[in-house]
Scaffold this motif. Sequence first.
Motif, short mmCIF file in Angstrom:
data_model
loop_
_atom_site.label_atom_id
_atom_site.label_comp_id
_atom_site.label_asym_id
_atom_site.label_seq_id
_atom_site.Cartn_x
_atom_site.Cartn_y
_atom_site.Cartn_z
N ASN A 200 0.88 -1.19 0.12
CA ASN A 200 -0.01 -0.04 -0.07
C ASN A 200 0.91 1.30 0.00
N VAL A 201 2.20 1.22 -0.21
CA VAL A 201 3.01 2.26 -0.31
C VAL A 201 3.16 2.99 -1.48
N LEU A 202 2.64 4.03 -1.67
CA LEU A 202 2.51 4.71 -3.24
C LEU A 202 3.79 5.48 -3.48
N GLY A 203 4.25 6.17 -2.33
CA GLY A 203 5.62 7.05 -2.76
C GLY A 203 6.12 7.65 -1.47
N ILE A 204 6.69 8.89 -1.67
CA ILE A 204 7.29 9.56 -0.66
C ILE A 204 6.56 10.80 -0.15
N GLY A 205 6.19 11.05 0.95
CA GLY A 205 5.32 12.09 1.50
C GLY A 205 4.90 11.75 2.75
N GLU A 206 4.26 12.96 3.33
CA GLU A 206 4.04 14.31 2.66
C GLU A 206 5.45 15.22 3.19
N ILE A 207 6.27 15.25 2.28
CA ILE A 207 7.32 16.04 2.59
C ILE A 207 7.08 17.65 2.24
N GLY A 208 8.30 18.44 2.61
CA GLY A 208 7.76 19.84 2.21
C GLY A 208 8.60 20.82 3.21
N PRO B 270 6.65 8.21 -6.89
CA PRO B 270 5.86 9.59 -6.72
C PRO B 270 6.09 10.37 -5.60
N ILE B 271 5.65 11.78 -5.51
CA ILE B 271 6.16 12.50 -4.47
C ILE B 271 4.93 13.25 -4.17
N HIS B 272 4.47 13.32 -2.72
CA HIS B 272 3.41 14.14 -2.18
C HIS B 272 4.17 15.15 -1.27
N ILE B 273 3.64 16.68 -1.71
CA ILE B 273 4.48 17.55 -0.98
C ILE B 273 3.35 18.58 -0.20
N HIS B 274 3.81 18.56 1.10
CA HIS B 274 3.00 19.63 1.98
C HIS B 274 3.55 21.02 1.94
N MET C 152 2.76 15.79 -6.39
CA MET C 152 1.38 16.47 -6.04
C MET C 152 1.83 17.65 -5.01
N VAL C 153 1.66 18.98 -5.30
CA VAL C 153 2.09 20.14 -4.35
C VAL C 153 0.86 20.32 -3.86
N ASP C 154 0.55 20.05 -2.49
CA ASP C 154 -0.44 20.12 -1.90
C ASP C 154 -0.82 21.51 -1.15
N HIS C 155 -2.20 21.54 -0.55
CA HIS C 155 -2.56 22.68 0.26
C HIS C 155 -2.45 23.81 -0.65
N GLN D 104 -0.13 6.52 -11.23
CA GLN D 104 1.09 6.53 -11.73
C GLN D 104 2.11 5.63 -10.95
N SER D 105 1.57 5.16 -9.71
CA SER D 105 2.05 4.04 -9.06
C SER D 105 1.37 2.91 -9.55
N PRO D 106 2.28 1.56 -9.92
CA PRO D 106 1.67 0.41 -10.30
C PRO D 106 0.97 0.02 -8.92
#
Lengths: 113, 277
Positions: free
Chosen positions: B100-108, B133-137, B167-170, B260-262
Amino acid sequence: MTDHYQDTCPMPQSELIAEYFMEYRAQLLDVAAFLDRMDRSVEQDGEDDFRYQALLESIQVLADGQPGRVERMQMILSDQDTRLLEERDSISAYGAADASQQRARTEAEPAGD
Amino acid sequence: MQYIDMHAHMVSRATDDYKAMSLSGCVAVTEPAFWAGFDRVSVDVFRDYFNRLTEFEPERAAKYGIQHYTWLCLNPKEAEDRELTHQVLDIIPEYLDRPNVLGIGEIGLNRVTRNELESFKDHVKLALQYEQPIHIHTPHLEDKYKGSRVIVDTLLAMDGVTPERVMVDHAEEHTIPFILGNGFWTGLTLYPTTKASYQRAIDMIERYGPDRIIVASACDWGPSQPLAVPNFIYEMRRRGHSEAAIKKIVFDNPREFLSQSPKFDLHEEMMPLKLNA
């Protein structure tokens, strides 16, 4: 990606007023009541607070008749100095930038290494 | 209407919230690693946290027909501690193969300090090394503008970053133009006080178009609403938007980005309501 400002809300103005007027009437009255409350406060010790000053400056935007009100208010409430802080000064944000606070900053060096 | 909540800190929520989200049409959540409300003292605490995100939470969600995915990192509020950051970065690869791990996040960034930026770049490099993939706070309140600027400029200057996989969130009104304008995905966080209200989120979608925009509850231990997305759906209908336009924001867009994550694969048989129902 383009910012289309005009003609993007699908509701006619008359319907926007019919649907939402009461909500924003109430919110506006709450803002007015907060300002009155500040005036009535037993201790007048917050007039110079940077958050209150930023709020008063933001309120001016509401009535100037120019578009982009939200972005302009957001920028009034933002720290626009993009230099990095030398170290963490606080764990949380305050909601407005304290221009009087001279914090140690350096230029951001965003280039990857 | 079925929806995906792209950002939900379910470790902070009760099981009743999973049930309510399921009843309201939620079929999947993705949970970025975040701040616990206090700075953690050792890397072992992160091992426990990552184990919970990859073992306990998926099972708890599945009982209510919700697929649970996660993103791993040391979050920006703790990123001032460079030693702890390096220790956590060292263990993250052990978890990247979990289903269930899609990527790295939420970094920022948080207060936009020199150490935070170095920790952010370290995480981006890890993501690139492992093709994640990357998820950013992006920071809160008065730090939103400058932090988002530094994040976007940093990503654009780094070799190997593909904006479509980030993804650049918020985002809010003063940051969404340069996030979308540089090719990144963005998220609008539906919060009761900070970030975006339902009405402002809809305004931004109307102005900038529906592409590469996702809405989420970001429900956690603070003031937040686990049913924010169905409330957003209600407000979109109230504003006069079509069912297809709403579905694009709450289902099609997150599915497109996450696919984008398999590993992201919506299992129709798990859903309480069938796709296309």
